[in-house]
Design a protein around this motif. Structure first.
Motif, PDB file in Angstrom:
ATOM      1  N   GLU A 151       2.472 -14.815 -15.451  1.00 34.77           N
ATOM      2  CA  GLU A 151       2.475 -13.597 -14.643  1.00 34.77           C
ATOM      3  C   GLU A 151       2.823 -12.394 -15.514  1.00 34.77           C
ATOM      4  N   SER A 175       8.790  -8.340  -7.218  1.00 34.66           N
ATOM      5  CA  SER A 175       7.739  -9.336  -7.376  1.00 34.66           C
ATOM      6  C   SER A 175       6.426  -8.632  -7.692  1.00 34.66           C
ATOM      7  N   SER A 235       3.390 -10.493  -8.612  1.00 32.57           N
ATOM      8  CA  SER A 235       2.306 -11.468  -8.741  1.00 32.57           C
ATOM      9  C   SER A 235       0.953 -10.834  -8.465  1.00 32.57           C
ATOM     10  N   THR A 236       0.843 -10.116  -7.362  1.00 30.09           N
ATOM     11  CA  THR A 236      -0.427  -9.484  -7.011  1.00 30.09           C
ATOM     12  C   THR A 236      -0.783  -8.391  -8.005  1.00 30.09           C
ATOM     13  N   ILE A 239      -5.818 -15.586  -6.631  1.00 27.79           N
ATOM     14  CA  ILE A 239      -4.387 -15.284  -6.523  1.00 27.79           C
ATOM     15  C   ILE A 239      -4.162 -14.060  -5.632  1.00 27.79           C
ATOM     16  N   ARG A 262      -5.075 -14.896  -1.917  1.00 24.69           N
ATOM     17  CA  ARG A 262      -4.072 -15.754  -1.292  1.00 24.69           C
ATOM     18  C   ARG A 262      -2.791 -14.983  -0.999  1.00 24.69           C
ATOM     19  N   ASN A 263      -2.382 -14.158  -1.970  1.00 24.19           N
ATOM     20  CA  ASN A 263      -1.167 -13.363  -1.759  1.00 24.19           C
ATOM     21  C   ASN A 263      -1.337 -12.401  -0.588  1.00 24.19           C
ATOM     22  N   ARG A 318      -1.074 -14.424   2.648  1.00 21.42           N
ATOM     23  CA  ARG A 318       0.296 -14.870   2.854  1.00 21.42           C
ATOM     24  C   ARG A 318       1.185 -13.719   3.346  1.00 21.42           C
ATOM     25  N   GLU A 319       1.027 -12.544   2.707  1.00 25.35           N
ATOM     26  CA  GLU A 319       1.841 -11.396   3.112  1.00 25.35           C
ATOM     27  C   GLU A 319       1.485 -10.921   4.512  1.00 25.35           C
TER      28      GLU A 319
END
Length: 384
Positions: free
Chosen positions: A241, A312, A314-315, A373, A376-377, A380-381
């Motif tokens: 990441e 965070s 990730s995205t 990624i 999916r993020n 999920r959010e």
């Protein structure tokens, strides 16, 4: 976050001078010989470039993510093979140990990595495991106070030169998913390790990759990163990441160099009695490249600052890697077009960059993996 602007600017000045005076003049030599001169590698050690991300307490420069990105903007205004020399050590080689290693592992390895005494490679990819990293087959089976490793790793950057490998291997064969994967620090000189021939690649001469074979290699249990099995995949994902922001910054630096060369050529080259830079269709290609480059730079700095704040990312990291690597490819393609026939000739260097940057869309997660990624993020959010 820039901690000390004056000190950091002095570091950037030294990097700019190093790129201008040492790296750019060596580009053709590296392309012709497929080797980076040892004198240049030694200068990188002396400048502290192997320790960019390692804490000062272990002898490194301890750059923040923003500082690292801005330094890469400058260091990468040359052939990307030069950055590759330090890339695996600055990334997974040190960060896996820093993030998840035991205190003993940190104390022993980080100072040696920071000085470049040790260089490291990330041994994750296999013949049948790349984007699907959790499916790796290399095994590390506990045998007393050692693990016995068997398997083959593929496309391992800097493997011919590395002193240690950060190895991802399956310690629990019954667990076929990510939970069965552990991370190890492996001495590259261990009996049972052999290297394949250097891969013949499309570009990035001077940056070497090859297969690494492990045949009953005994690794001390003390070299299990963090001392706990089943955490290897999590370690790899955390470091990757961060590495995606790093690589996006690399793309910005290289794209800036390509655009600078294309603009200079367009100003000097005359057709129909005037510089081709005066033609609106050439200006359109320059403008599109400049706008996309600026967008990528802003994305990288924004993601880096958020990471420095402990948020965070990730995205954001995947957005950066996806956009910047695709942007760099488009800039290189337009540069070839602007140079016309000259862009296809080796003597102008643009065709070399065109080949070099194609790799950016593939390693450390392909564009398609980044899309997955990000998607999916988002889902999920949205679901909370």
């Amino acid at each position: 976050m820039i901690r000390d602007p004056e000190t950091f600017e002095a570091l950037l000045d030294s990097v700019r001078r190093f790129v201008r005076e040492r790296l750019v003049p060596a580009e053709n030599e590296v392309a012709d010989t497929d080797e980076i001169p040892e004198a240049i590698v030694q200068e990188m050690r002396e400048m502290g470039l192997f320790g960019l991300t390692i804490p000062e307490s272990y002898g490194g420069l301890e750059l923040t993510m923003e500082e690292e990105a801005r330094l890469l903007f400058e260091l990468c205004k040359t052939s990307p093979a030069f950055r590759s020399v330090i890339g695996t050590t600055v990334g997974i080689g040190s960060q896996g140990i820093l993030m998840d290693g035991t205190e003993a592992q940190k104390a022993y390895y980080l100072p040696k990595l920071a000085t470049g005494e040790l260089s490291s490679s990330f041994a994750l990819t296999e013949p049948d495991a790349g984007s699907d990293a959790a499916s790796l087959r290399t095994t590390a089976i506990k045998d007393g106070d050692h693990y016995v490793v068997n398997g083959t790793k593929r496309y391992i950057t800097n493997a011919p030169h590395s002193k240690i490998f950060t190895l991802m291997a399956r310690t629990n064969p019954a667990d076929k998913g990510a939970g069965g994967v552990s991370a190890f620090i492996v001495d590259a000189q261990s009996p049972g390790i052999s290297l394949g021939k250097n891969d013949q690649k499309m570009g990035q001469k001077g940056a070497h990759t090859c297969d690494v074979m492990f045949d009953n290699v005994r690794v001390p249990a003390a070299n299990l990163i963090g001392g706990q099995e089943g955490q290897g995949f999590k370690t790899a994902m955390k470091v990757l990441e961060k590495g995606r922001i790093h690589l996006a910054a690399v793309c910005v630096g290289v794209a800036q160099r390509i655009l600078d060369d294309a603009l200079r050529y367009a100003i000097d080259r005359k057709q129909f009695g005037q510089p081709i830079a005066e033609f609106q269709l050439v200006q359109a290609m320059l403008a599109d490249s400049k706008a996309e480059l600026y967008a990528a730079e802003c994305m990288v700095i924004d993601a880096a600052r958020k990471r420095d704040e402990g948020r965070s990312v990730s995205t954001e990291a995947s957005c950066c890697k996806m956009f910047a690597s695709e942007m760099c490819g488009r800039v290189a393609d337009r540069a070839v077009q602007i140079l016309g026939g000259a862009g296809y000739l080796a003597e102008y260097g643009i065709e070399r960059f065109y080949r070099d940057v194609r790799l950016f869309r593939l390693y450390e997660g392909t564009t398609q993996i980044q899309q997955i990624i990000i998607g999916r993020n988002m889902v999920r959010e949205a679901r909370g």
